[in-house]
Scaffold this active site. Structure first.
Site, PDB file in Angstrom:
ATOM      1  N   GLY A 161       0.836  -1.195   0.000  1.00 26.19           N
ATOM      2  CA  GLY A 161       0.000   0.000   0.000  1.00 26.19           C
ATOM      3  C   GLY A 161       0.871   1.244   0.000  1.00 26.19           C
TER       4      GLY A 161
ATOM      5  CD  GLN B 184       3.431   5.783   2.611  1.00 26.10           C
ATOM      6  OE1 GLN B 184       2.464   5.226   2.121  1.00 26.10           O
ATOM      7  NE2 GLN B 184       4.385   5.121   3.232  1.00 26.10           N
TER       8      GLN B 184
ATOM      9  CB  CYS C  58       5.242   2.300   7.463  1.00 32.60           C
ATOM     10  SG  CYS C  58       4.712   3.798   6.619  1.00 32.60           S
ATOM     11  CG  LEU C  59       6.702   1.160   1.390  1.00 28.61           C
ATOM     12  CD1 LEU C  59       6.078   1.425   0.027  1.00 28.61           C
ATOM     13  CD2 LEU C  59       7.869   0.185   1.254  1.00 28.61           C
TER      14      LEU C  59
ATOM     15  CG  HIS D 158      -0.419   1.200   7.284  1.00 28.46           C
ATOM     16  ND1 HIS D 158       0.515   0.855   8.233  1.00 28.46           N
ATOM     17  CD2 HIS D 158       0.209   2.052   6.435  1.00 28.46           C
ATOM     18  CE1 HIS D 158       1.657   1.488   7.971  1.00 28.46           C
ATOM     19  NE2 HIS D 158       1.492   2.213   6.874  1.00 28.46           N
ATOM     20  CD  GLU D 159      -1.182   2.464   2.715  1.00 26.39           C
ATOM     21  OE1 GLU D 159      -0.871   3.667   2.563  1.00 26.39           O
ATOM     22  OE2 GLU D 159      -0.363   1.600   3.040  1.00 26.39           O
TER      23      GLU D 159
ATOM     24  CG  HIS E  82       0.082   6.692   5.468  1.00 24.56           C
ATOM     25  ND1 HIS E  82       1.162   7.336   6.023  1.00 24.56           N
ATOM     26  CD2 HIS E  82       0.461   5.406   5.297  1.00 24.56           C
ATOM     27  CE1 HIS E  82       2.156   6.459   6.185  1.00 24.56           C
ATOM     28  NE2 HIS E  82       1.753   5.279   5.758  1.00 24.56           N
TER      29      HIS E  82
HETATM   30 ZN    ZN Z   1       2.687   3.463   5.765  1.00 22.93          ZN
END
Ligand code: ZN
Length: 195
Positions: free
Chosen positions: A45, A50, A107-108, A149-150, A153
């Protein structure tokens, strides 16, 4: 084009995304680049924040993960997760269903950090897809986790905010170092723009 992924310490990660009123060529281009960026990083995701844009837009694809199941229901009927992927969610509304369950998460924007996070097992989701069509579904398992999670964000909430205090303390030094590095990079970028 693969975009650079914004790391923890960048203020855009704390910004609530603006609702998308119209799916313009710019938004379509952004969606394509977000998919490309997510795939290159083997993520499941990626939120607009991000890649530096505070918008209500996220892309998700759980197909690469084989060892953690996802479930999907469309109008109360079980449906094939793979056929529903990849997923674009614009202006998503996410309603938790079911009991919280702990599960591993990364998480990226936080390289190499993984932790157990407790989240509701399932969610009901209403959003627009990349064509502006309303989509509604119930997600469970890994897909439910990815959606939550997304969606966090998109509201400026990060997975460290959902960690148990003790876990977050264990990451304290790493988090501080990451934040310092990101801020230094930002300052250097600003400086080089001025000269
Ligand atoms: Zn993340």
């Amino acid at each position: 084009m693969i975009r650079e992924i914004v790391k923890y310490g960048h203020p855009v990660l704390r910004q609530k995304g603006a609702a998308i009123e119209k799916i313009t060529p710019d938004i379509k281009q952004l969606i394509a680049e977000m998919f490309e960026t997510m795939q290159a990083s083997h993520g499941i995701g990626l939120a607009a924040q991000q890649v530096g844009r505070a918008l209500q837009l996220t892309v998700i694809d759980v197909r690469e993960v084989k060892d953690r199941p996802s479930t999907l229901e469309l109008k109360g009927q079980p449906a094939e997760v793979a056929e529903f992927m990849p997923l674009v969610l614009i202006n998503p509304e996410v309603t938790p269903v079911g009991e919280p369950a702990a599960g591993g998460e990364g998480c990226l924007s936080f390289p190499e950090m993984f932790a157990e996070i407790s989240r509701p097992e399932s969610v009901d989701v209403k959003a627009l897809d990349e064509r502006g069509k309303v989509i509604e579904f119930r997600a469970g398992g890994l897909l439910a986790r990815a959606v939550q999670h997304e969606a966090d964000h998109l509201n400026g909430i990060l997975f460290i905010d959902r960690m148990e205090r003790k876990t977050k303390e264990e990451f304290r030094d790493e988090l501080d170092a990451l934040q310092v590095a990101t801020k230094a990079e930002l300052a250097a970028a600003r400086k080089s723009k001025k000269t």
